[in-house]
Design a protein around this motif. Structure first.
Motif: not given
Length: 246
Positions: A29-31, A193-196, A202-203, A207-209
């Motif tokens: 989550v942080v990273m 870009f799809w997540l964005q 969602a982005l 990032g967590v994944i």
């Protein structure tokens, strides 16, 4: 290098990851989550400042500003996240339980030692990714940088040491990397870009994944690195014993 197989390395890595999922999730989550959420904000602000005339210009401005931010975030926060992750493997080898407090403390304690080597390696890989192939080659050369910088107190140049230790072994490393391309390839080919487009939430989730994937990869690379010496990782949570060199 081949004393331990890729399948076993992957089983070990994901086993440690899921047994310590609460700790891993915080690191991710942080990273990843926080880093990617801030990247979304920076991309939007860059468009307000530069006011692109076309959609193509807007995409370039947004992508460049976000890439610069994520590289800086990865250099700094990643230099904490990498040793915090490797702490989990240290505890696994010593058959001791891991704790969130010790993971955070381990990462902070090793940060001054890790940050320079981690940042140099990440910057070189990111620069190489502009042309894709050099980025992959650099990634293989510097696959052991985090482990060396975290676990070897005496090594003065983790990047040079990693190049030496991975020489002749990069085929095995590449096949291990290939497993994680199941996430990275779609992400690089438009997934970001799809997540964005779905929103900041969602982005951040993406990032967590992404960070979870990096954590799993770090847990794989430390196994290959330590297998070169047939020695366990250091026991101490804050000041690991220096490993002998091969």
């Amino acid at each position: 290098m081949n004393r331990i197989g890729i399948a076993q390395v992957l089983r070990n890595a994901f086993g440690v990851l899921f047994r310590n999922f609460g700790i891993v999730l915080l690191i991710a989550v942080v990273m990843g989550g926080v880093g990617w959420a801030i990247a979304d904000f920076i991309g939007a602000k860059a468009l307000e400042v530069w006011k692109p005339a076309t959609g193509q210009q807007a995409m370039v401005i947004s992508q460049v500003s976000q890439t610069i931010w994520l590289t800086l975030w990865g250099c700094i926060v990643g230099a904490w996240a990498a040793p915090a992750t490797l702490y989990l493997w240290v505890q696994h080898e010593k058959k001791k339980p891991a704790s969130l407090y010790e993971a955070v403390n381990y990462g902070l304690n090793r940060f001054p030692r890790v940050v320079k080597a981690h940042a140099r390696a990440l910057f070189i890989v990111q620069l190489g990714m502009i042309v894709i192939v050099p980025g992959i080659l650099f990634g293989l050369q510097y696959a052991f940088v985090d482990a060396i910088a975290t676990l070897d107190n005496e090594e003065k140049d983790p990047l040079a040491r990693s190049r030496k230790l991975t020489s002749g072994r990069r085929g095995t490393l590449f096949r291990t990397f290939a497993v994680f391309l199941l996430w990275w390839a779609p992400t690089q080919l438009g997934g970001f870009f799809w997540l964005q487009g779905l929103g900041t939430w969602a982005l951040a989730l993406g990032g967590v994944i992404d960070a979870l994937v990096l954590i799993a990869l770090d847990l794989c690379m430390v196994q290959f690195y330590l297998d070169l010496f047939r020695k366990p990782a250091a026991a101490a949570a804050t000041a690991p014993v220096t490993l002998s060199k091969s």
